[in-house]
Every structure is written in C-alpha cells, then in structure tokens.
Scaffold this active site. Sequence first.
Site, PDB file in Angstrom:
ATOM      1  N   ASP A 104       5.277  -2.556   3.983  1.00  0.00           N
ATOM      2  CA  ASP A 104       5.048  -1.108   4.029  1.00  0.00           C
ATOM      3  C   ASP A 104       5.855  -0.462   2.907  1.00  0.00           C
ATOM      4  O   ASP A 104       6.889  -0.997   2.486  1.00  0.00           O
ATOM      5  CB  ASP A 104       5.499  -0.539   5.380  1.00  0.00           C
ATOM      6  CG  ASP A 104       4.523  -0.867   6.495  1.00  0.00           C
ATOM      7  OD1 ASP A 104       4.890  -0.698   7.680  1.00  0.00           O
ATOM      8  OD2 ASP A 104       3.386  -1.304   6.196  1.00  0.00           O
ATOM      9  N   ASP A 133      -3.157  -4.033  11.585  1.00  0.00           N
ATOM     10  CA  ASP A 133      -2.256  -5.168  11.821  1.00  0.00           C
ATOM     11  C   ASP A 133      -2.556  -5.854  13.164  1.00  0.00           C
ATOM     12  O   ASP A 133      -2.481  -7.078  13.263  1.00  0.00           O
ATOM     13  CB  ASP A 133      -0.787  -4.743  11.733  1.00  0.00           C
ATOM     14  CG  ASP A 133      -0.475  -3.464  12.489  1.00  0.00           C
ATOM     15  OD1 ASP A 133       0.691  -3.027  12.449  1.00  0.00           O
ATOM     16  OD2 ASP A 133      -1.394  -2.890  13.115  1.00  0.00           O
ATOM     17  N   ARG A 174      -2.512   2.409  19.814  1.00  0.00           N
ATOM     18  CA  ARG A 174      -2.402   0.964  19.648  1.00  0.00           C
ATOM     19  C   ARG A 174      -2.768   0.220  20.939  1.00  0.00           C
ATOM     20  O   ARG A 174      -3.391  -0.847  20.902  1.00  0.00           O
ATOM     21  CB  ARG A 174      -1.019   0.603  19.107  1.00  0.00           C
ATOM     22  CG  ARG A 174      -0.912   1.036  17.630  1.00  0.00           C
ATOM     23  CD  ARG A 174       0.476   1.017  17.064  1.00  0.00           C
ATOM     24  NE  ARG A 174       0.923  -0.272  16.577  1.00  0.00           N
ATOM     25  CZ  ARG A 174       0.475  -0.885  15.479  1.00  0.00           C
ATOM     26  NH1 ARG A 174      -0.450  -0.315  14.728  1.00  0.00           N
ATOM     27  NH2 ARG A 174       0.968  -2.052  15.122  1.00  0.00           N
ATOM     28  N   ASP A 216       7.844   1.885   2.915  1.00  0.00           N
ATOM     29  CA  ASP A 216       9.089   2.534   3.303  1.00  0.00           C
ATOM     30  C   ASP A 216      10.063   1.515   3.884  1.00  0.00           C
ATOM     31  O   ASP A 216      11.083   1.887   4.461  1.00  0.00           O
ATOM     32  CB  ASP A 216       8.840   3.636   4.340  1.00  0.00           C
ATOM     33  CG  ASP A 216       8.162   3.099   5.593  1.00  0.00           C
ATOM     34  OD1 ASP A 216       7.892   3.906   6.507  1.00  0.00           O
ATOM     35  OD2 ASP A 216       7.909   1.884   5.670  1.00  0.00           O
ATOM     36  N   ARG A 256       4.348   8.664  -1.130  1.00  0.00           N
ATOM     37  CA  ARG A 256       5.785   8.336  -1.182  1.00  0.00           C
ATOM     38  C   ARG A 256       6.098   7.550  -2.441  1.00  0.00           C
ATOM     39  O   ARG A 256       6.719   6.489  -2.392  1.00  0.00           O
ATOM     40  CB  ARG A 256       6.179   7.547   0.066  1.00  0.00           C
ATOM     41  CG  ARG A 256       6.156   8.419   1.327  1.00  0.00           C
ATOM     42  CD  ARG A 256       6.851   7.791   2.494  1.00  0.00           C
ATOM     43  NE  ARG A 256       6.125   6.652   3.036  1.00  0.00           N
ATOM     44  CZ  ARG A 256       6.243   6.230   4.279  1.00  0.00           C
ATOM     45  NH1 ARG A 256       7.029   6.871   5.130  1.00  0.00           N
ATOM     46  NH2 ARG A 256       5.567   5.162   4.701  1.00  0.00           N
ATOM     47  N   GLN A 271       0.864  -1.180   0.000  1.00  0.00           N
ATOM     48  CA  GLN A 271       0.000   0.000   0.000  1.00  0.00           C
ATOM     49  C   GLN A 271       0.899   1.229   0.000  1.00  0.00           C
ATOM     50  O   GLN A 271       1.949   1.239   0.625  1.00  0.00           O
ATOM     51  CB  GLN A 271      -0.879  -0.020   1.252  1.00  0.00           C
ATOM     52  CG  GLN A 271      -1.778   1.179   1.432  1.00  0.00           C
ATOM     53  CD  GLN A 271      -2.986   0.827   2.279  1.00  0.00           C
ATOM     54  OE1 GLN A 271      -3.965   0.270   1.787  1.00  0.00           O
ATOM     55  NE2 GLN A 271      -2.917   1.147   3.568  1.00  0.00           N
TER      56      GLN A 271
END
Lengths: 330, 330
Positions: free
Chosen positions: B149, B244, B292, B151, B74, B70
């Site tokens: 991810d 997640d 979280r 990055d 960026r 995803q």
Amino acid sequence: RCFHFCKLPGRVMGIRLLRFTSVVIIVLLLVAGALTALLPTIKDDKLPNSRREPKTQSQSALDSFTLIMQTYNRTDLLLKLLNHYQAIPHLHKVIVVWNNIGEKTPEEMWNSLGPHPVPVVFKVQTINRMRNRLQNFPDVETKAVLMMDDDTLVSAHDLAFAFSVWQQFPEHIVGFVPRKHISTPSGVYSYGSFELQNPGFGNGDQYSMVLIGAAFFHSGYLEDFQRQPEAVYALIDETQNCDDIAMNFLVAKHTGKPSGVFVKPVDIRNLEKDTNSGYSGMWHRAEHLLQRSYCVNKLVNIYDGMPLKYSNIMISQFGFPNYANHKNKM
Amino acid sequence: RCFHFCKLPGRVMGIRLLRFTSVVIIVLLLVAGALTALLPTIKDDKLPNSRREPKTQSQSALDSFTLIMQTYNRTDLLLKLLNHYQAIPHLHKVIVVWNNIGEKTPEEMWNSLGPHPVPVVFKVQTINRMRNRLQNFPDVETKAVLMMDDDTLVSAHDLAFAFSVWQQFPEHIVGFVPRKHISTPSGVYSYGSFELQNPGFGNGDQYSMVLIGAAFFHSGYLEDFQRQPEAVYALIDETQNCDDIAMNFLVAKHTGKPSGVFVKPVDIRNLEKDTNSGYSGMWHRAEHLLQRSYCVNKLVNIYDGMPLKYSNIMISQFGFPNYANHKNKM
C-alpha cells in the site's frame, strides 16, 4: 368351485408375494442406510475439535504420535514426566527405553496405579547405550515419533502445536532446541548455539540442527538409522553422545534441505535439579561440547561431506498464549 | 660430411618440431583453462552473501521480485516510500499504478533525480479502480511480486526475510497482515482480526487471510485473477474494497490450503498521518469492515463454497533483531 386347492395357490402366491415384497423392502432399507453412511461430511471449514474423543488404539496413524523416552538413573523424574506426558493430546503410546541395566522396571507399580490413558511399554536394555533410543521399535504404530529426554518438561500446549507443525513438515525434525555448526577458514567445523558467531548469511542467526531430545520426527527415520555406516554407531558408542547430531546428518542428507524446523517453546523446563538420584545428565561433563564439535567433524568424514543446511525460520503459535501476540503498533 | 643439406633437414625438422611442440603446449593450456572454468564451486554450505552485487536486469527471475504499488492522492508518501523501497535487496523493478486520473505522474522529476538502483515504471490508469493493481502487467519479469500500500513502510530487514520465506512457500501469500473470517450458527460469515473470537480449533487464534497490501505472492496469480467470474470484479468495483479478500479466495481455491503465511514484522509503520494531502485511506470509511464481511459472504456465493482455510503458523526470524530471541530460561 375350487376351495381347498384353488385357495392354496392364491395363498401360496400371496405368501410368496409377501416374502418377496418384504425382501425388497429390507434390501431397499439396507441400501438407503449404506448410502447415508457414505454421504460426505461437509468439511469446507475444519470442524471444531472442542470435545476430546476417548483415546483408543484405533487413532489414525497419521493423527497421533508415539512418545519414546530413554531413561537412566532418574526414575523419579521419569515417573513425574510420565504422569504429565501420558495425557498429551494425540498421544498413541509411550515407549520407555530402560537403560538401568539389571534393575527392575517400575512396570508393576505402573500397572497398580492404572488405568492409564495410553499403553506404556518398558523396553529393557542389555547395555547402557545412548543410541538405544534409536532402535526401530516394532511397538511404534504411528508415523510420528516424539522423542523426549527424561529430564525435560514441555507443556501440552507446546507439544500439541509442534505436532500440528510436524504434520505440515513431516520430513523434518520439528522441535524446541536449535543448534548450529560453523565452518572456519581451516575447514574444521565447530558446534554450538547462539554464542557462536552467525554463519553470515544476512541478518540474524541461523540453525542447522534441531536436537531430538525434544522433537517430533518421522518414524521412518528410525528405520533409516539402522542402515548407517558402522563408523556412526562406533562414534556414538565411543562418546556416549552425538546420536542427535548423527540423526540430523541423516535427515539433511535424505531431504537435501535443513534437517529441522524450530518451534519456539512457550514453556520448556529442565527438571535435572529435581532428581533425588544426584545424577545430572551427560551434558554437564567437561568435554561435552568439545565432543560434539569432534562428532561434527567425524561425521563429515564418514559421510564424505557436510550435508547440514542452515535455516532461520522460527515458528510460534498465532494468538497464543497472548491472543494478540502479533499485533503491531501501526 | 654433410653441411648444407644435412643441416637443412635437421633445421626443418627442428622448426616443425618447434611448431608442433608450441601447438601442443597452447592446446594443453586451453584445455587446462577450460577445465578450471568448469570446476564445480564448493556449495555444501550456502555461500555468504555479504557483498551486494550491482542490480542488473539479469538478476534471476527466481532471486528477485517486482514491487507493485498503487497510489491515489498521496504522492508525497509515494515518493518517500519509493526512496526507501528502491534500495531493498533483491528488488528487480518497481511498478507504480497511478490512480490519479488526469494528473501527470512524477516521472520527469523522478528521472531528473536519477540514477536509480532499479527501473521504476509509472502505469497511468484511465479509471480510479481499486483492482487496477491486480492487472497482469507485462512489465513483471519476476516470479515474485511484492505488493505494498502507498502508506505502509516495512523495514528492509523484514522484507528481505519475508522474501526468503516466500521462496520456501511460493504458492502462498507471504505477508505481514493476518485476518480471519468466522462462521456463525446462522451460516453467515463475519470478517475481522484478533478482536473476533477464535474459530475454536484448540488454543490460540487462527488466521485465514493475509492481506496483499503488504505481502509477497507469485506473479502467476495476477494472471489467474484475470480469469475470475465477472461478479468478482463487479463486487470489487461496487465496494472499491475487497480485492485482497478476493485474492485470498483465489489462492485458497487454487492450493486447497491456507492462502497465506504470516510473517511477524519487526518494523511496520503506517504513514497516513504524514501526508500533506489530508487523504487518509479507504479503511477509515465507516462502512469499511461491514463491507468486508459483506464481501466474504458474496464471494462464498460466487465461488459456491468457502475455500478459505485456517492456519496458526506465525513465522519470525531466528536470532534477529535479538541474537538470542529464542533463548529459554531452562
């Protein structure tokens, strides 16, 4: 008016009622007690195991293991190791396979230095055989066996962790010493360790055996071992070696998977140099490694094929001894 | 004497015999050819995989995986990572979940720089949602998904090894980033990593989650994710976080075991600083970790219990990168 007679039935009724009520109350209390005992304990997280329960014979067969240690000509090391191993968590019993033929066991001295955390049984042997330790000892009450050489010291932390790993891989040999075979273009196999070239499946190395001189395995395999071809026993007796290779063949054949799971030890030591006996173990013989390559090829013959499979899984304990041993420089 | 007539039958016989013999020979050759094709390949050891077969759509669904990545704001990192990931062994296809709403995908540029090792599909989204990547994309043809991810750079060696580990633990999330929850006397849970105290089960630390931003898991879980309580989606949308954690709850509930298996990465890098966009990722928000913890407690509410379980198994690759990374000073 009816005194004597009339009161009597009333009192009798009263007593009966009283008795009946008492019985009912007692029964209700018993039922309530039974229900309370049957209430499920809340187990969504595992309960912390910080306080050690006293070791008793009633430890579940699944939650404890039997240590089997064969010994020859190194009683000083044996006793040093017994002091260490008798206190390992989840240990149920120790079986010492006494290969010092004709010599008295240290049982008297052992008893005089009691009490001990667990029972230790000395199995006196009649012939000094390497495969004595692979008998199907009726003394083993647990599903798991920990087999240790009488010159190998593994830390309690390592053993506790490896036992928990075995419980997740009960059909494998879970231990600290990985080895491999490689095949050559001629079809002849060779036995060795990291110094041999990789079998060539991607990066890195592979192992196809975990040695039983420092490993956990299912006690059922001791039973299976009694039902192997005669040629296997003859090979082990001829070489006084290779019982561990034979065990790996057995397990690999049984599971169709790699026989072992390697747990990387934090603290494993060889105490050979510390013995007063001067005896330094079979693996120092010049022909030791050549014998083991020889055994691999003989066993392939006996079993009509190579059942060993490769693995490259290495297991360590998360966050121990360094609480952040998994941290990355991101 | 019988010339003409007598020779004729003989010649006819001869021709028939010739034809018959030819047919027999041809049939024998065909049968021999068929038998040769049907001979079993010797597979007692796994065959070396040193030569790479060209990637085709026909790679077995079990032997390859789909990368789902995803991306938001960026695109420079995305393209850098695509160049790396498109060449990972056993990759079947790449799915880019395009969260840059209203912006054109780089598909044209991508095609102009072809050919590429595997197909890359750009899935244009209509709303910028964190959980877009957990849709049950029909484009996924493999049993395994690798989620990354946009990055995070993980080496090919790490990915190839982790994929082989996933194949041995297909019902688990096999990945590189472990996290845990801890419970407190008040019953309120907290989320964190090694900096939190150990859950207290023996030595060392434990993890109860493996984050899906760098992990393999079964594509079936994408389907399962579509059938969760509405409150789960609402939570993820409210926080733009915790998808997640929700996935770990789902897997733990499904298996009754620890949701993840942690593979220690040799080379994992965060490329956030390298982006030109100036955008540095959700986890830099001040409230990220508190969110979280909040999510853990909300999910316990939604699922009416804490399904996460602890594990302390850390897996590394035997003999890689150091060919003797398991050697002990015995």
